[in-house]
Design a protein around this motif. Structure first.
Motif, short mmCIF file in Angstrom:
data_model
loop_
_atom_site.label_atom_id
_atom_site.label_comp_id
_atom_site.label_asym_id
_atom_site.label_seq_id
_atom_site.Cartn_x
_atom_site.Cartn_y
_atom_site.Cartn_z
N LYS A 63 42.72 43.01 34.94
CA LYS A 63 42.96 41.74 34.25
C LYS A 63 44.46 41.51 34.04
CE LYS A 63 38.85 40.17 33.64
NZ LYS A 63 38.45 38.96 34.33
N PHE A 64 45.18 42.57 33.63
CA PHE A 64 46.63 42.44 33.49
C PHE A 64 47.26 42.12 34.84
CE2 PHE A 64 45.82 45.05 29.68
CZ PHE A 64 46.46 44.28 28.74
N TYR A 65 46.80 42.79 35.89
CA TYR A 65 47.35 42.56 37.23
C TYR A 65 47.12 41.12 37.70
CZ TYR A 65 48.06 42.98 42.25
OH TYR A 65 48.49 42.79 43.54
N LEU A 66 45.97 40.57 37.37
CA LEU A 66 45.63 39.22 37.80
C LEU A 66 46.17 38.14 36.86
CD1 LEU A 66 41.98 39.86 39.01
CD2 LEU A 66 44.02 39.53 40.42
N PHE B 211 40.08 34.11 46.73
CA PHE B 211 40.93 34.96 45.90
C PHE B 211 42.32 34.34 45.75
CE2 PHE B 211 44.06 38.29 45.28
CZ PHE B 211 43.53 38.97 44.19
N ASN B 212 42.89 33.91 46.89
CA ASN B 212 44.23 33.32 46.85
C ASN B 212 44.26 32.02 46.06
OD1 ASN B 212 45.56 35.34 48.27
ND2 ASN B 212 44.95 34.45 50.23
N GLU B 213 43.23 31.19 46.19
CA GLU B 213 43.18 29.94 45.43
C GLU B 213 43.08 30.21 43.93
OE1 GLU B 213 39.84 27.86 47.04
OE2 GLU B 213 40.93 27.16 48.80
N LYS B 214 42.34 31.24 43.56
CA LYS B 214 42.10 31.52 42.15
C LYS B 214 43.27 32.25 41.49
CE LYS B 214 38.52 33.17 39.08
NZ LYS B 214 37.16 33.65 38.97
N TYR B 215 43.85 33.23 42.19
CA TYR B 215 44.84 34.09 41.56
C TYR B 215 46.26 33.94 42.08
CZ TYR B 215 40.68 36.32 39.73
OH TYR B 215 39.49 36.54 39.12
N SER C 36 44.53 45.61 45.77
CA SER C 36 45.06 46.21 44.54
C SER C 36 44.17 45.88 43.35
CB SER C 36 46.48 45.71 44.27
OG SER C 36 47.34 46.12 45.29
N ALA C 37 43.71 44.65 43.27
CA ALA C 37 42.83 44.25 42.18
C ALA C 37 41.53 45.04 42.22
CB ALA C 37 42.55 42.75 42.25
N ILE C 38 40.99 45.26 43.42
CA ILE C 38 39.75 46.03 43.57
C ILE C 38 39.96 47.47 43.12
CG2 ILE C 38 38.18 47.01 45.29
CD1 ILE C 38 38.38 44.31 46.78
N LEU C 39 41.05 48.08 43.54
CA LEU C 39 41.32 49.47 43.16
C LEU C 39 41.54 49.62 41.65
CD1 LEU C 39 43.60 50.59 46.12
CD2 LEU C 39 41.22 51.26 45.67
N LEU C 40 42.25 48.67 41.06
CA LEU C 40 42.45 48.72 39.61
C LEU C 40 41.14 48.54 38.86
CD1 LEU C 40 45.79 46.73 39.29
CD2 LEU C 40 45.42 49.15 38.75
N ALA C 41 40.29 47.63 39.34
CA ALA C 41 38.99 47.44 38.69
C ALA C 41 38.12 48.68 38.84
CB ALA C 41 38.28 46.22 39.29
N LEU C 42 38.23 49.35 39.97
CA LEU C 42 37.43 50.54 40.23
C LEU C 42 37.86 51.71 39.34
CD1 LEU C 42 35.28 52.01 41.95
CD2 LEU C 42 37.09 52.51 43.59
N PHE C 43 39.15 51.99 39.29
CA PHE C 43 39.63 53.18 38.60
C PHE C 43 40.03 52.96 37.14
CE2 PHE C 43 40.47 54.22 43.11
CZ PHE C 43 39.61 55.31 43.20
N SER D 61 47.51 41.08 45.44
CA SER D 61 46.70 41.61 46.52
C SER D 61 45.27 41.83 46.05
CB SER D 61 47.30 42.94 46.98
OG SER D 61 46.39 43.66 47.76
N LYS D 62 44.33 41.41 46.86
CA LYS D 62 42.91 41.60 46.55
C LYS D 62 42.57 43.09 46.52
CE LYS D 62 38.33 40.61 48.35
NZ LYS D 62 37.56 39.98 49.41
#
Length: 74
Positions: free
Chosen positions: A21-24, A61-65, A6-13, A3-4
């Motif tokens: 990075k682990f999530y992606l 995002f979907n194409e990349k991850y 989730s990635a944003i929230l993990l990068a933020l906090f 999820s984009k």
């Protein structure tokens, strides 16, 4: 499927520790973030990556991850 949001929230906090990075699926980069987290450099990079994730559209995002998981579903 990653999820984009989730990635944003993990990068933020937790971006300074490489959680996004682990999530992606980029475990090597995540380990580097952990090793160098005391220098605050990963936090600065995570802030830049946060901005890039926010600006990225869903299709890109979907194409990349998520492309690898799409291949496994077929």
């Amino acid at each position: 499927m990653k999820s984009k949001t989730s990635a944003i929230l993990l990068a933020l906090f937790l971006g300074g520790f490489g959680a996004h990075k682990f999530y992606l699926g980029q475990k090597g980069k995540g380990i580097l973030y952990i090793i160098f987290c005391w220098t605050l450099v990963p936090s600065i990079i995570a802030l830049i990556e946060l901005i890039l994730l926010i600006c990225m559209d869903e299709k890109t995002f979907n194409e990349k991850y998520n492309s690898a998981t799409d291949i496994n579903k077929n």
